[in-house]
Design a protein around this motif. Structure first.
Motif, PDB file in Angstrom:
ATOM      1  N   VAL A  98       0.582  -1.313   0.172  1.00 62.32           N
ATOM      2  CA  VAL A  98      -0.114  -0.074   0.070  1.00 62.32           C
ATOM      3  C   VAL A  98       0.859   1.242   0.081  1.00 62.32           C
ATOM      4  CG1 VAL A  98      -0.366   0.220   2.476  1.00 62.32           C
ATOM      5  CG2 VAL A  98      -2.275   1.182   0.976  1.00 62.32           C
ATOM      6  N   LEU A  99       2.048   1.274   0.489  1.00 64.07           N
ATOM      7  CA  LEU A  99       2.950   2.315   0.379  1.00 64.07           C
ATOM      8  C   LEU A  99       3.283   2.795  -1.020  1.00 64.07           C
ATOM      9  CD1 LEU A  99       5.346   1.344   3.477  1.00 64.07           C
ATOM     10  CD2 LEU A  99       3.371   2.918   3.468  1.00 64.07           C
ATOM     11  N   GLY A 100       3.414   1.756  -1.618  1.00 60.60           N
ATOM     12  CA  GLY A 100       3.768   2.134  -3.109  1.00 60.60           C
ATOM     13  C   GLY A 100       2.641   2.603  -3.958  1.00 60.60           C
ATOM     14  N   SER A 101       1.500   1.977  -3.802  1.00 63.39           N
ATOM     15  CA  SER A 101       0.263   2.355  -4.488  1.00 63.39           C
ATOM     16  C   SER A 101      -0.038   3.952  -4.088  1.00 63.39           C
ATOM     17  CB  SER A 101      -0.916   1.302  -4.026  1.00 63.39           C
ATOM     18  OG  SER A 101      -0.607   0.041  -4.594  1.00 63.39           O
ATOM     19  N   MET A 102       0.007   4.079  -2.596  1.00 60.89           N
ATOM     20  CA  MET A 102      -0.468   5.394  -2.262  1.00 60.89           C
ATOM     21  C   MET A 102       0.474   6.441  -2.731  1.00 60.89           C
ATOM     22  SD  MET A 102      -3.369   5.179  -1.535  1.00 60.89           S
ATOM     23  CE  MET A 102      -3.776   6.860  -1.244  1.00 60.89           C
ATOM     24  N   LEU A 103       1.790   5.872  -2.378  1.00 59.07           N
ATOM     25  CA  LEU A 103       2.840   6.916  -3.020  1.00 59.07           C
ATOM     26  C   LEU A 103       2.661   7.497  -4.563  1.00 59.07           C
ATOM     27  CD1 LEU A 103       5.697   8.423  -3.010  1.00 59.07           C
ATOM     28  CD2 LEU A 103       6.857   6.529  -3.571  1.00 59.07           C
ATOM     29  N   ALA A 104       2.115   6.642  -5.386  1.00 57.36           N
ATOM     30  CA  ALA A 104       1.902   7.047  -6.775  1.00 57.36           C
ATOM     31  C   ALA A 104       0.773   8.095  -6.756  1.00 57.36           C
ATOM     32  CB  ALA A 104       1.378   5.645  -7.637  1.00 57.36           C
ATOM     33  N   LEU A 105      -0.061   7.812  -5.937  1.00 56.32           N
ATOM     34  CA  LEU A 105      -1.341   8.918  -6.029  1.00 56.32           C
ATOM     35  C   LEU A 105      -0.937   9.975  -5.418  1.00 56.32           C
ATOM     36  CD1 LEU A 105      -4.057   6.552  -5.386  1.00 56.32           C
ATOM     37  CD2 LEU A 105      -3.488   7.504  -7.263  1.00 56.32           C
ATOM     38  N   ARG A 106       0.182   9.972  -3.963  1.00 58.54           N
ATOM     39  CA  ARG A 106       0.233  11.032  -3.434  1.00 58.54           C
ATOM     40  C   ARG A 106       1.039  12.134  -4.259  1.00 58.54           C
ATOM     41  NH1 ARG A 106       1.277  15.350  -1.758  1.00 58.54           N
ATOM     42  NH2 ARG A 106       2.341  15.784   0.389  1.00 58.54           N
ATOM     43  N   ARG A 107       1.837  11.596  -5.192  1.00 55.46           N
ATOM     44  CA  ARG A 107       2.525  12.270  -6.267  1.00 55.46           C
ATOM     45  C   ARG A 107       1.551  13.217  -7.070  1.00 55.46           C
ATOM     46  NH1 ARG A 107       6.264   7.404  -8.850  1.00 55.46           N
ATOM     47  NH2 ARG A 107       7.966   7.378  -6.994  1.00 55.46           N
ATOM     48  N   ARG A 108       0.580  12.605  -7.195  1.00 56.90           N
ATOM     49  CA  ARG A 108      -0.721  13.371  -8.350  1.00 56.90           C
ATOM     50  C   ARG A 108      -1.433  14.298  -7.708  1.00 56.90           C
ATOM     51  NH1 ARG A 108       0.066   9.335 -12.852  1.00 56.90           N
ATOM     52  NH2 ARG A 108      -1.795  10.186 -13.780  1.00 56.90           N
ATOM     53  N   GLY A 109      -1.724  14.164  -6.388  1.00 55.97           N
ATOM     54  CA  GLY A 109      -2.734  15.050  -5.793  1.00 55.97           C
ATOM     55  C   GLY A 109      -3.280  14.360  -4.438  1.00 55.97           C
ATOM     56  N   ARG A 110      -4.296  14.726  -4.119  1.00 53.96           N
ATOM     57  CA  ARG A 110      -4.917  14.125  -2.727  1.00 53.96           C
ATOM     58  C   ARG A 110      -5.910  13.042  -3.073  1.00 53.96           C
ATOM     59  NH1 ARG A 110      -8.088  17.960   1.725  1.00 53.96           N
ATOM     60  NH2 ARG A 110      -8.390  16.530   3.113  1.00 53.96           N
ATOM     61  N   TYR A 111      -5.615  11.996  -2.512  1.00 50.48           N
ATOM     62  CA  TYR A 111      -6.217  10.742  -2.656  1.00 50.48           C
ATOM     63  C   TYR A 111      -6.797  10.364  -1.315  1.00 50.48           C
ATOM     64  CZ  TYR A 111      -5.735  11.103  -7.716  1.00 50.48           C
ATOM     65  OH  TYR A 111      -5.606  11.438  -9.102  1.00 50.48           O
ATOM     66  N   GLY A 112      -7.938   9.460  -1.284  1.00 51.58           N
ATOM     67  CA  GLY A 112      -8.435   8.773  -0.110  1.00 51.58           C
ATOM     68  C   GLY A 112      -8.108   7.204  -0.356  1.00 51.58           C
ATOM     69  N   ALA A 207     -18.943   4.809   4.016  1.00 48.91           N
ATOM     70  CA  ALA A 207     -17.468   4.681   3.791  1.00 48.91           C
ATOM     71  C   ALA A 207     -17.086   5.584   2.402  1.00 48.91           C
ATOM     72  CB  ALA A 207     -16.843   3.339   3.545  1.00 48.91           C
ATOM     73  N   VAL A 208     -17.910   5.351   1.270  1.00 52.38           N
ATOM     74  CA  VAL A 208     -17.636   6.046   0.244  1.00 52.38           C
ATOM     75  C   VAL A 208     -18.109   7.256   0.122  1.00 52.38           C
ATOM     76  CG1 VAL A 208     -18.317   5.853  -2.327  1.00 52.38           C
ATOM     77  CG2 VAL A 208     -17.906   3.634  -1.245  1.00 52.38           C
ATOM     78  N   GLU A 209     -18.979   7.625   0.874  1.00 52.19           N
ATOM     79  CA  GLU A 209     -19.449   8.996   0.947  1.00 52.19           C
ATOM     80  C   GLU A 209     -18.293   9.934   1.654  1.00 52.19           C
ATOM     81  OE1 GLU A 209     -22.913  12.037   2.886  1.00 52.19           O
ATOM     82  OE2 GLU A 209     -23.008   9.617   2.962  1.00 52.19           O
ATOM     83  N   HIS A 210     -17.634   9.199   2.488  1.00 51.89           N
ATOM     84  CA  HIS A 210     -16.533   9.925   3.310  1.00 51.89           C
ATOM     85  C   HIS A 210     -15.177  10.022   2.142  1.00 51.89           C
ATOM     86  CE1 HIS A 210     -14.125  11.071   6.624  1.00 51.89           C
ATOM     87  NE2 HIS A 210     -13.075  10.321   6.067  1.00 51.89           N
ATOM     88  N   LEU A 211     -15.108   9.190   1.169  1.00 54.86           N
ATOM     89  CA  LEU A 211     -14.046   9.180   0.111  1.00 54.86           C
ATOM     90  C   LEU A 211     -14.287   9.885  -1.286  1.00 54.86           C
ATOM     91  CD1 LEU A 211     -12.992   5.422   1.058  1.00 54.86           C
ATOM     92  CD2 LEU A 211     -11.655   7.517   1.920  1.00 54.86           C
ATOM     93  N   THR A 212     -15.428  10.325  -1.233  1.00 55.71           N
ATOM     94  CA  THR A 212     -15.756  11.115  -2.448  1.00 55.71           C
ATOM     95  C   THR A 212     -16.226  12.535  -2.040  1.00 55.71           C
ATOM     96  OG1 THR A 212     -18.229  10.325  -2.189  1.00 55.71           O
ATOM     97  CG2 THR A 212     -16.860   8.862  -3.928  1.00 55.71           C
ATOM     98  N   ARG A 213     -15.629  12.883  -1.085  1.00 53.92           N
ATOM     99  CA  ARG A 213     -15.763  14.434  -0.775  1.00 53.92           C
ATOM    100  C   ARG A 213     -14.999  15.096  -1.602  1.00 53.92           C
ATOM    101  NH1 ARG A 213     -12.952  12.472   3.546  1.00 53.92           N
ATOM    102  NH2 ARG A 213     -11.596  14.285   3.649  1.00 53.92           N
ATOM    103  N   GLU A 214     -15.645  16.653  -1.868  1.00 55.63           N
ATOM    104  CA  GLU A 214     -15.036  17.369  -3.004  1.00 55.63           C
ATOM    105  C   GLU A 214     -13.691  17.588  -3.112  1.00 55.63           C
ATOM    106  OE1 GLU A 214     -16.340  21.675  -4.890  1.00 55.63           O
ATOM    107  OE2 GLU A 214     -17.726  20.731  -3.493  1.00 55.63           O
ATOM    108  N   GLU A 215     -13.294  17.693  -1.712  1.00 57.00           N
ATOM    109  CA  GLU A 215     -11.711  18.002  -1.708  1.00 57.00           C
ATOM    110  C   GLU A 215     -10.704  16.807  -2.262  1.00 57.00           C
ATOM    111  OE1 GLU A 215     -13.004  17.458   2.725  1.00 57.00           O
ATOM    112  OE2 GLU A 215     -14.057  17.990   0.575  1.00 57.00           O
ATOM    113  N   LEU A 216     -11.286  15.585  -2.370  1.00 56.44           N
ATOM    114  CA  LEU A 216     -10.420  14.539  -2.928  1.00 56.44           C
ATOM    115  C   LEU A 216     -10.481  14.396  -4.526  1.00 56.44           C
ATOM    116  CD1 LEU A 216     -11.351  12.090  -0.021  1.00 56.44           C
ATOM    117  CD2 LEU A 216      -9.280  13.445  -0.342  1.00 56.44           C
TER     118      LEU A 216
END
Length: 297
Positions: A98-112, A207-216
């Protein structure tokens, strides 16, 4: 929602475990026809560095240096799939991928992060009896732990605690017995008792509602096979009674994918060596093929 195009990455790392076996997860799921059933392209199989049986003295974690060095390589592979306009399906491996997967997304923006796991994986190194990163990965990825594993590329946290959901975990007794640090209040926790009290569909929607907030910008799905009921998924190294049924996991995945905001998925911890009659692997392949196939249709 546009049709999803899937690409499979094999990430057969056991760097976060003292044991082996989960490195066979990709081979088994692919042998069961997962790629063909979801019409996925095979993107790449990553080589994994050798393990050291002694925990790193600085971090108290097995293979800390190797995990820190390898995670950016996995992130590069995930980003290549994303750049191709595809949905990465990362077949592990233990939970530290998960560290590698989320690092990829962290490079691109703000992801849940939708963290579907039978264990909260929030141990601190001094409390984890074997120094296994696979019991600490949710802590590391949300910035809790040694800098070598939390601040990869200077990007800590790889996902903000308030942008993560720990879903369906049931290891409360083990957390208490070994002294795991608690989940931070900002991190949304929907444990297995809560899932069953709410019903799987309501819990997954919350859970999905929390992860589909506008800022993500979207969210990633971490799926540990030990989220499943021990009676149907005995092929995991650390067994805890209870868990989700096949139908419950399928419903949670379908709801997450139907949001249109999921950007990738990883599968971890299923150990084919412990799957004596093959039923656990077949069930896992079936539930993944059904949920992913429905999302792509």
């Amino acid at each position: 929602m546009p049709t999803l195009r899937y690409a499979i990455l094999e990430a057969p790392s056991t760097l976060g475990l003292a044991t082996d076996g989960v490195e066979r997860l990709p081979d088994q799921l692919l042998a069961l026809g997962l790629a063909q059933r979801i019409r996925a392209r095979h993107a790449r199989r990553l080589a994994v560095p050798p393990k050291d049986p002694t925990p790193d003295t600085e971090t108290g974690t097995l293979n800390a240096r190797a995990i820190a060095a390898w995670s950016p390589q996995l992130a590069d592979a995930v980003e290549a799939v994303l750049d191709a306009g595809e949905f990465p399906i990362v077949l592990g491996g233990d939970c530290t991928i998960v560290l590698g997967s989320m690092l990829a997304l962290r490079r691109r923006g703000r992801y849940g992060l939708l963290f579907i796991d039978g264990n909260a994986d929030f141990f601190q190194p001094e409390a984890e009896p074997n120094g296994e990163g696979a019991s600490m990965d949710l802590a590391f990825v949300t910035g809790h732990g040694p800098a070598q594993l939390t601040d990869i590329e200077g990007r800590a946290p790889l996902v903000r605690p308030e942008d993560a959901v720990a879903f369906a975990y049931r290891d409360h007794k083990d957390q208490q017995a070994y002294g795991s640090q608690p989940l931070p209040k900002a991190l949304k926790a929907i444990d297995l008792p809560a899932v069953h009290a709410m019903g799987i569909e309501a819990a997954a929607r919350e859970a999905v509602e929390h992860l589909t907030r506008e800022e993500l910008d979207g969210f990633f799905i971490h799926l540990d096979a030990d989220c499943l009921d021990d009676a149907i998924m005995p092929a995991v190294d650390f067994r805890v009674p209870g868990g989700l049924s096949w139908d419950e996991l399928g419903a949670a995945l379908r709801i997450a994918l139907a949001s249109g905001k999921a950007v990738g998925l990883e599968v971890t911890i299923y150990n084919p060596r412990l799957d004596e009659n093959g039923s656990a692997g077949r069930g896992l392949a079936d539930v993944l093929a059904a949920a992913l196939g429905a999302a792509a249709s």
